[in-house]
Scaffold this active site. Structure first.
Site, mmCIF file in Angstrom:
data_model
loop_
_atom_site.group_PDB
_atom_site.id
_atom_site.type_symbol
_atom_site.label_atom_id
_atom_site.label_comp_id
_atom_site.label_asym_id
_atom_site.label_seq_id
_atom_site.Cartn_x
_atom_site.Cartn_y
_atom_site.Cartn_z
ATOM 1 N N GLU A 1 4.285 -6.410 3.232
ATOM 2 C CA GLU A 1 3.121 -6.072 4.050
ATOM 3 C C GLU A 1 2.286 -7.331 4.197
ATOM 4 O OE1 GLU A 1 0.697 -2.839 2.691
ATOM 5 O OE2 GLU A 1 2.411 -1.517 2.269
ATOM 6 N N GLU B 1 2.993 -1.368 -4.773
ATOM 7 C CA GLU B 1 1.666 -1.654 -5.324
ATOM 8 C C GLU B 1 1.371 -0.828 -6.585
ATOM 9 O OE1 GLU B 1 -1.134 -1.130 -2.132
ATOM 10 O OE2 GLU B 1 -0.424 -2.893 -1.042
#
Length: 793
Positions: free
Chosen positions: A465, A337
């Site tokens: 995720e 991220e």
């Protein structure tokens, strides 16, 4: 004295006997030599053949049998039918008596009865050999929601037809982390083994080991800002040697479970891997930071790529370093991220181009690291950019252009996969923002479509995720309600992933083990955990670590395996999938409805009289908590109620192995361009080329749409200049949710297209009555079957 006349008579009688017993019709013939040879050569009695019966079909429906091949004859044989029609090879269906030859292919069809629980039978006769094709209607009227499962038909998507547990049933952990062994005391004696072996779970992702080892390494004294190669090699050897040779129980257990670690993802974090002066850690002999140099010979990020390359090659068993150590990771995500910290919430945001070029540089250094004159990382796949919130449609697709498309344009050619994170947000600032269902489909389709245009084939995808983020409960004690909000998203999103097994390389539900590193206070632990302490639940005491309710996801899916069977629901809010493994079939139904829903389940391709047992697992909410109910059935009920946003898995056991003699091949074809702005009363024309068609199967036109909520989702659509009906329904909730949903609609509209309209090259025209938004992707999903798909609707 010779008696030739008697000898000749016995020979002649013997010949007649053999001919009469073994001939095809047993008729007497003249005993001359010509007749004898003719009788032996002309065999019109075929080998026995059968047709599988079909059950649970709708009233007054035309059903086709499987195709049989005639064998055992060497001359034309008469074929006839009673109460039905047949076709020979690729001819027309007929009930007229005619003849067939050896190796001819025969298909029978019959119309089902007009009454429930009634069997119609067609009897086909070839020569004197007959077989029946039985078609039985449903036992009672069906509800409006019907699911058909064709267990006799394999469903292959892009050449993949099996359930790969190693990439779909995983946990966000590896087999060596301390949480399994040394963080507190577990109620289970051998937690990691009982969990992974008991529920058949594979390890998924490790973002900690790479940082821990870096914090213990010095920089290169001859090349500041790079890790010391000799120290890295020595520490890597020590780690590998200890892994292989230590004899304590933890080490033995780790090695016994390493086969569940072969698909592992290693992921870097922003700090200290992004070269901005952040020190590598307080444990190193001398704290240091990755160099920020940026030159032609040493692009920005070279030192990061150098370390990651050395880590994955020197700390794992890669077969060229003495064959000791844990299995090497299969995938490397350059950074977890990155845009959230570096751009979205940063005081001084970095340039996006620099982040994407950094990925390109790191990937190149990982692959081309040279250790002892070898390049040991040639088999490791590298990708990114691991987007935290891939909202392609945000700001009228400005986010797609500035971020995701730009990343693909700059670094896509150097990425083995595109990685992203997908979360439902059921409680975000008093809104319900869900991805499960149509939004995920639109997200994937846009990525697939653009990378197919860019590279000639869609890029593989990793969802490292997924699940739900419950923002209203982030700073709260453990809650079974929060666990339910997470776990109901997991199965729904997994059903989306299972639709593209040929493109999904790995998926990982965001469930950590204990995550004490994320605890913010004595009463506020990390949110996404497999384990909790007993005292965290109301009415319980003690410090032992026990399962949270997130374990119910694994309990629910613990047995599913096998070859995918063709299945379909007539309601887009009922996700369905099915698998066959030996004598067992697994049928999964997930509801996207926010209320309890009733459906009928019709299972085809098996004889229900041979069912030895049915086990039903049902994961549903009750009083804001998850309940996993398991019951044993003797038959499948006519009407089945599934809970709100719930999941059911039927395990059907048979006396014998379930035969799957047929295959349906699914292929998706993408239009020659994508992402077109919508203008009122303008025909937006798309070309879909090189389509392969078959006589049996189904086709869906998939339109990705990003539009404001007050704009239409019902365009006029023609396929090869023929109007097709556009459904008013789509997967999941309406996204507006009475003004408390997503900012705008971004999803897929799925439009059935008759197979008869399909051509090799096709033209699609889409016309809206209003202006605004984009057609984000256009594709044709074709399911070509070698037999009829049985549908009860």
């Amino acid at each position: 004295m010779p008696i030739p006349n008697t000898t000749c008579l016995w020979v002649l009688l013997l010949s007649l006997c053999v001919t009469a017993c073994g001939g095809s019709n047993g008729a007497a013939t003249s005993p001359d030599s010509t007749s004898l040879n003719s009788q032996t050569d002309n065999d019109t009695l075929p080998n026995a053949f059968t047709f599988s019966s079909v059950q649970n079909v709708s009233l007054n429906t035309l059903l086709h049998s499987e195709t049989i091949t005639i064998s055992g004859i060497n001359a034309a044989s008469t074929i006839s039918i009673n109460n039905g029609q047949f076709k020979i090879n690729e001819g027309e269906f007929s009930s007229t008596t005619t003849t067939v030859g050896n190796n001819d292919k025969i298909t029978v069809r019959i119309t089902s009865a007009n009454e429930y629980n009634t069997t119609h039978t067609a009897t086909l006769t070839i020569g004197t050999v007959s077989a029946t094709f039985d078609v039985t209607t449903l036992s009672s009227p069906i509800l409006s929601n019907l699911i058909d499962v064709n267990l006799h038909i394999k469903h292959s998507v892009g050449g993949i037809d099996h359930f790969a547990r190693e990439k779909f049933i995983t946990i966000h952990a590896n087999h060596t982390e301390n949480d399994w062994y040394t963080v507190g005391k577990n109620k289970l004696d051998d937690l990691i083994t009982e969990f992974t072996e008991g529920f058949d779970v594979y390890f998924g992702r490790d973002a900690g080991g790479i940082g821990w080892n870096l914090s213990n390494l010095p920089q290169d004294p001859n090349n500041f800002g790079f890790v010391d190669p000799e120290a890295t090699s020595q520490r890597g050897f020590d780690v590998r040697w200890n892994y292989t040779n230590q004899t304590d129980q933890r080490s033995v257990t780790q090695r016994s479970l390493q086969y569940r670690n072969h698909n592992l993802i290693v992921s870097g974090q922003q700090h200290p891997y992004w070269p901005d002066g952040k020190l590598t850690g307080q444990y190193s002999a001398q704290s240091w930071a990755f160099t920020q140099n940026d030159s032609l010979d040493e692009p920005f990020g070279s030192a990061t790529g150098d370390y990651i390359g050395r880590y994955v090659s020197e700390f794992f068993n890669n077969a060229s370093n003495n064959a000791i150590g844990a299995p090497p990771p299969a995938f490397v995500e350059v950074m977890n991220e990155p845009l959230y910290d570096l751009y979205d919430v940063a005081d001084n945001p970095v340039e996006l181009r620099q982040v994407f070029e950094f990925h390109k540089t790191v990937a190149d250094r990982i692959r081309n690291i040279n250790i002892n004159n070898t390049t040991p990382n040639s088999n490791i796949k590298v990708g990114g950019y691991t987007a935290a919130f891939p909202d392609f449609d945000a700001h009228n697709f400005k986010e797609w252009e500035e971020r995701d498309k730009r990343f693909i344009d700059i670094a896509g050619a150097d990425m083995d996969f595109i990685s992203l994170h997908l979360y439902d947000m059921p409680r975000f600032n008093n809104t319900v923002q869900l991805r499960k269902g149509s939004n995920i489909e639109a997200t994937f389709d846009m990525l697939e479509h653009y990378t197919n245009l860019k590279f000639g084939a869609p890029k593989p995808l990793i969802v490292s995720e997924y699940g739900a983020q419950v923002h209203s409960m982030l700073q709260s004690p453990w809650s079974p309600e929060r666990d339910w909000l997470i776990v109901n998203s997991l199965s729904a999103q997994l059903m989306n992933f299972l639709e593209r097994p040929h493109l999904i390389a790995m998926t990982i539900p965001f469930i950590t083990v204990k995550a004490e590193w994320g605890r913010t206070s004595e009463t506020v632990p990390y949110t996404h955990r497999l384990m909790r302490q007993q005292k965290e639940a109301e009415g319980e005491t003690g410090d032992l670590w026990v399962y949270t309710d997130l374990v119910k996801f694994y309990q629910l899916w613990s047995d599913v395996n096998g070859v995918r069977a063709e299945s379909k629901a007539n309601d887009l809010d009922l996700q369905v999938d099915a698998y066959v493994e030996g004598k067992k079939a697994y049928i999964i139904v997930n509801s996207l409805e926010m209320r309890a829903t009733t459906f009928s389940l019709a299972v085809h391709g098996i004889d229900m009289d041979e069912v030895t047992g049915i086990t039903l697992k049902h994961l549903y909410p009750l009083n804001d908590q998850s309940v996993l109910d398991q019951q044993t059935l003797t038959t499948i009920p006519d009407n089945i109620e599934i809970g709100a946003e719930a999941t059911m898995i039927f395990e059907v056991s048979m006396q014998n192995n379930i035969a799957m003699p047929h295959t349906a091949f699914e292929q998706k074809y993408y239009a020659t361009h994508y992402k077109e702005p919508i203008h009122a009363d303008i025909s937006h024309t798309f070309s879909i080329e090189n389509v392969v068609t078959a006589d049996e199967g189904e086709a869906l036109l998939r339109l990705g749409l990003g539009r404001d909520h007050d704009l239409s989702l019902l365009p006029t659509v023609t396929f090869n200049d023929v109007a097709v009906s556009v459904p008013q329904d789509y997967r999941g909730y309406d996204q507006y949710f009475e003004g408390k949903g997503r900012a705008n609609y971004f999803g897929i509209i799925e439009i059935p297209v008759p197979l008869s309209l399909l051509q090799e090259n096709n033209s699609v025209k889409v016309t809206f009555s209003d202006t605004g938004g984009f057609i984000s992707s256009v594709s044709l999903q074709v399911l070509n079957s070698d037999t009829q798909l049985i549908r009860g609707y």
